[in-house]
Design an enzyme around this catalytic site. Structure first.
Site, PDB file in Angstrom:
ATOM      1  CG  ASN A  11      -1.666   1.280   1.428  1.00 30.76           C
ATOM      2  OD1 ASN A  11      -1.782   2.074   0.495  1.00 30.76           O
ATOM      3  ND2 ASN A  11      -2.189   1.500   2.627  1.00 30.76           N
ATOM      4  CD  GLU A  70      -2.738   5.698   6.619  1.00 26.91           C
ATOM      5  OE1 GLU A  70      -2.712   5.774   5.385  1.00 26.91           O
ATOM      6  OE2 GLU A  70      -1.819   5.195   7.289  1.00 26.91           O
ATOM      7  CD  GLU A 114      -3.619  -2.554   7.158  1.00 25.72           C
ATOM      8  OE1 GLU A 114      -2.466  -2.725   6.755  1.00 25.72           O
ATOM      9  OE2 GLU A 114      -4.282  -1.556   6.873  1.00 25.72           O
ATOM     10  N   GLY A 155       2.408   2.057  10.792  1.00 23.48           N
ATOM     11  CA  GLY A 155       3.378   3.149  10.689  1.00 23.48           C
ATOM     12  C   GLY A 155       4.076   3.469  11.998  1.00 23.48           C
TER      13      GLY A 155
HETATM   14  P1  PGA Z   1       2.838   0.158   7.644  1.00 20.65           P
HETATM   15  O1  PGA Z   1       1.396   0.447   6.995  1.00 20.65           O
HETATM   16  O2  PGA Z   1       3.344  -1.135   7.044  1.00 20.65           O
HETATM   17  O3  PGA Z   1       3.685   1.338   7.230  1.00 20.65           O
HETATM   18  O4  PGA Z   1       2.641   0.046   9.107  1.00 20.65           O
HETATM   19  C1  PGA Z   1       0.467  -0.580   6.792  1.00 20.65           C
HETATM   20  C2  PGA Z   1      -0.760  -0.032   6.140  1.00 20.65           C
HETATM   21  O5  PGA Z   1      -1.120   1.139   6.396  1.00 20.65           O
HETATM   22  O6  PGA Z   1      -1.431  -0.721   5.342  1.00 20.65           O
END
Ligand code: PGA
Length: 254
Positions: free
Chosen positions: A10, A96, A166, A172
């Site tokens: 992503n 998000e 998730e 993040g």
């Molecule tokens: P990340 O993001 O691997 O940077 O934690 C995962 C995502 O938002 O799908």
């Protein structure tokens, strides 16, 4: 029967058209021998060009779409536009989108219906916040998100569905869920789908883990029985780290 293994990137709001093409061209030879499906959710503007250089080895998709097929919705994009550009799948309900853009499960449900009508494979994202986990609400939150996002569907309509667990606290942040914590949540998701739609769908449904997946932790996560792949944000922006994660996928197809 083995479930499909999917390694999905992503990119969020990163990469121009040129950067996307350069990345995909470099990634193709690194993943072309793999049995797992390699998915990349790229910015809208890069879909067509990325598809042009992805060959049969990388599946290109989008990160969001509107829930109607056209209209006076300035700044929005329709599923059929994504499809025409060459997208095969679309992420729906990413945290998000839920948190920054205020999307709730009833909107995500409408988007999911439209995505299927437009021939896009939906990747439905669910996950609890840190506060919800601390308050012991993880199971209830996951069940509520799955139930509300899939309201009104019948099992046979969801054959192409992919689910992504998730945990918001892991996205993040560098705080990956341990394989045990992730597996427990995946089991909750799978049994929820089982209760709502029956064992036939629940058994074949790919459920991906997302949240700070890196080359160093991808293998142990995917070794868990209910983790069928990963959804990778930050580590999908570098060809080498994403290719390493893809190579960590177990061979599960029968
Ligand atoms: P990340 O993001 O691997 O940077 O934690 C995962 C995502 O938002 O799908």
């Amino acid at each position: 029967m083995g479930r499909e293994t999917i390694i999905a990137g992503n990119w969020k709001m990163y990469k121009t058209i040129d950067e996307a093409m350069e990345f995909v061209q470099a990634l193709v030879p690194k993943v072309s021998g793999l049995e797992a499906s390699v998915y990349l959710a790229v910015p809208f503007t890069a879909i067509r060009s990325a598809v042009g250089v992805s060959g049969d080895h990388i599946v290109i998709g989008a990160q969001n779409m509107h829930d109607v097929s056209e209209g006076a919705f300035t700044g929005e994009i329709a599923g059929r536009m994504l499809k025409e550009a060459g997208a095969h799948f679309v992420l729906l309900g990413h945290s998000e989108r839920r948190q920054i853009f205020g999307e709730d499960s009833s909107l995500i449900c409408k988007k999911l219906r439209r995505a299927l009508e437009d021939g896009l494979r939906p990747v439905l994202c669910v996950g609890e916040t840190f506060e919800q986990r601390e308050a012991g609400q993880t199971e209830a939150v996951l069940q509520e998100q799955i139930k509300a996002s899939l309201a009104g569907f019948e099992a046979h309509q969801l054959e192409r569905l992919v689910l992504a667990y998730e945990p918001v606290w892991a996205i993040g942040t560098g705080r990956t869920a341990t394989p045990e914590i992730a597996e427990e949540a995946h089991k909750i998701c799978r049994s929820c789908v089982n209760e709502l739609f029956g064992a036939e769908l629940a058994e074949v449904l790919p459920i991906l883990y997302g949240g700070s997946v890196k080359p160093a932790n991808a293998q142990e996560l995917m070794a868990q029985p209910d983790i069928d792949g990963v959804l990778v944000g930050g580590a999908s922006l570098e060809v080498d780290s994403f290719a390493q994660i893809a190579s960590a996928a177990p061979v599960t197809m029968s």
